[in-house]
Design an enzyme around this catalytic site. Structure first.
Site, PDB file in Angstrom:
ATOM      1  N   GLY A 215       0.812  -1.201   0.000  1.00  0.00           N
ATOM      2  CA  GLY A 215       0.000   0.000   0.000  1.00  0.00           C
ATOM      3  C   GLY A 215       0.851   1.258   0.000  1.00  0.00           C
ATOM      4  O   GLY A 215       1.922   1.317  -0.606  1.00  0.00           O
ATOM      5  N   SER A 216       0.364   2.248   0.717  1.00  0.00           N
ATOM      6  CA  SER A 216       1.014   3.566   0.657  1.00  0.00           C
ATOM      7  C   SER A 216       2.371   3.624   1.343  1.00  0.00           C
ATOM      8  O   SER A 216       3.093   4.605   1.176  1.00  0.00           O
ATOM      9  CB  SER A 216       0.086   4.626   1.248  1.00  0.00           C
ATOM     10  OG  SER A 216      -1.011   4.833   0.381  1.00  0.00           O
ATOM     11  N   THR A 217       2.761   2.593   2.095  1.00  0.00           N
ATOM     12  CA  THR A 217       4.121   2.607   2.640  1.00  0.00           C
ATOM     13  C   THR A 217       5.150   2.512   1.518  1.00  0.00           C
ATOM     14  O   THR A 217       6.291   2.932   1.682  1.00  0.00           O
ATOM     15  CB  THR A 217       4.342   1.462   3.644  1.00  0.00           C
ATOM     16  OG1 THR A 217       4.118   0.197   2.996  1.00  0.00           O
ATOM     17  CG2 THR A 217       3.406   1.596   4.835  1.00  0.00           C
TER      18      THR A 217
END
Length: 485
Positions: A215-217
């Protein structure tokens, strides 16, 4: 008469010689074949005829042996078994060994030649050395904080020392007690069956053997790639990114959970995790440069061992522009282990150098004499030091005023990145909540801990901020434990 005696003596001498030749053939030439014969139980009996060496966390053994008085005399025991199972693995008389019990079996069982000052003499006499000890890099307080933070939910935590790669915590939940698999009775078979049939997969080491969409990591990697490639030169310059963003070559429109992401700077896009900005940024950087940066962080490396093997994290290089846009926000085919994402955070904290993670500090004989140490570990460069400085600045903004405020620690400098990874058919599954971070204490000259947390069954809203609500507090407790150590 004398002649008959001579013949008899010669015949006896020939018989004696034949006997010696046969003994040599059996005990030397064919020894390995007989040792490996499944019908030969001598090795098994000898293996369990003495206590197995200890695995230590700090100075405290987390494994032991108990005398059963049976033919296979000693069975393995575990202290705080579920807490340390992702590190120790199990040593079973029926089902073999896993993780450190497997990787360091020679030391623990006493069969490693380095444990003996005279290994050749041991080969002749068949003597067995007492089992040695394996001293881990684990910080007991950080391990406990991670385990308590997950609270039995499906998930994992990996924590590293950025400058060295020492693994400070490695937790996977739900877990199990390896003692249940140690012996050879019927209860062991029942436990094995129960653990393998459990839909929660308690024996799966989610920290190193399970990959997830990050995801956004993954935007940490995408931002670093954009800075390295010169696509972004000013953190505060507008990015000319529309909201919504139409994926190239498709009619699909990518949106954000919140408002205010149109044309924002990289700093604001990172702080508030704007998908549209990073999807377009991935396309602008291009698959070659983005893949090169991902590889620099450790993606697509199938050879990582700590010393047991780690599932490779992957970034797909065979993608069109629409797929690349999704890959740049940690979706499509991008997959990562929690350990890999801890390495990403550690690289930012370590001036762009990715530490090579390791779990064993040293091995010793039963009496404590050092047999081997971890030695100097090679590091790879993910980005220039100047890029790492700017990435640290971006990650600090996330914690100080963005989606990661739940990771803030009074008196410490903390950087982080939240993430929510969609999965399942039509993204119907409960999102995975992610948080990656690093922390530097008041008296530290450099960050002393980097952490990655993933929670599989987080009951959260389908927003990027959920990683900050569920995973960030767990990361904070682990970082606090290390800073307080």
């Amino acid at each position: 008469m004398t002649r008959c005696i001579k013949h008899a003596a010669l015949f006896c001498a020939l018989l004696l010689l034949a006997l010696l030749v046969n003994i040599t053939r059996v005990q030397v030439v064919q020894a390995e074949r007989y040792d490996d014969n499944p019908a030969n139980r001598r090795q098994v009996i000898a293996r369990y005829g003495q206590p197995r060496g200890a695995i230590l966390v700090g100075e405290r053994p987390v494994t032991g042996s108990t005398d059963t008085g049976e033919q296979l005399r000693y069975e393995r025991t575990y202290r705080d078994g579920p807490l340390y199972a992702p590190i120790t693995g199990f040593a079973s008389q029926v089902y073999g060994t896993t993780f450190l019990e497997h990787a360091e079996d020679g030391i623990l069982s006493g069969t490693d030649p380095m444990l003996s000052p005279f290994p050749l003499w041991n080969d002749v006499t068949r003597a067995q050395n007492p089992g040695g000890k394996v001293v881990t890099t684990i910080n007991a307080l950080a391990q406990q904080a991670a385990y308590n933070g997950l609270g039995g939910r499906k998930g994992a935590v990996a924590a590293l020392e950025p400058s060295t790669g020492r693994i400070l915590a490695l937790v996977s939940t739900p877990s199990y007690d390896p003692t249940a698999l140690s012996g050879n009775g019927r209860s062991v078979e029942r436990s094995w069956r129960h653990l393998n049939d459990d839909p929660d997969k308690p024996m799966l080491n989610r920290a190193v053997r399970q990959t997830y969409p990050p995801g956004s990591t993954f935007k940490v990697v995408t931002a670093a790639a954009a800075l390295e490639a010169g696509v972004i030169t000013d953190l505060d310059e507008r990015t000319h990114s529309p909201d919504p963003y139409r994926l190239p070559g498709t009619s699909t429109r990518l949106t954000n959970e919140g408002d205010g992401c149109a044309d924002v700077s990289l700093r604001e896009a990172f702080t508030w995790s704007c998908n549209t900005v990073f999807a377009k940024l991935g396309v602008d950087v291009g698959v070659a440069d983005l893949a090169a940066t991902a590889d620099g962080f450790g993606f697509n490396d199938a050879g990582l061992r700590i010393p047991f093997s780690v599932a490779p994290s992957t970034f797909d290089t065979h993608v069109d522009e629409a797929q690349l846009a999704l890959s740049a926000i940690g979706q499509y085919n991008t997959r990562a282990t929690p350990l890999q994402m801890a390495m990403v955070a550690a690289a930012v904290a370590n001036g762009g150098q990715v530490p090579s993670p390791y779990l064993v500090e040293r091995t010793t004989t039963a009496h404590g004499t050092t047999v081997a140490t971890s030695g100097v570990r090679q590091q790879r460069r993910a980005m220039h030091p100047s890029t790492a400085v700017r990435m640290r600045e971006l990650m600090r903004d996330v914690v100080e005023r963005g989606t990661g405020r739940n990771a803030a620690i009074p008196g410490a400098v903390v950087g982080g990145k939240t993430g929510t990874a969609q999965h399942g058919i039509g993204n119907s599954g409960t999102p995975y909540a992610w948080f990656v971070s690093w922390a530097q204490g008041e008296r530290d000259v450099e960050p002393s801990v980097a952490v990655a947390v993933v929670v599989e069954d987080a009951s959260t809203d389908r927003t990027d901020i959920s990683g900050g609500g569920v995973a960030a507090p767990i990361a904070r407790s682990v970082m606090q434990a290390v800073l307080d150590s």
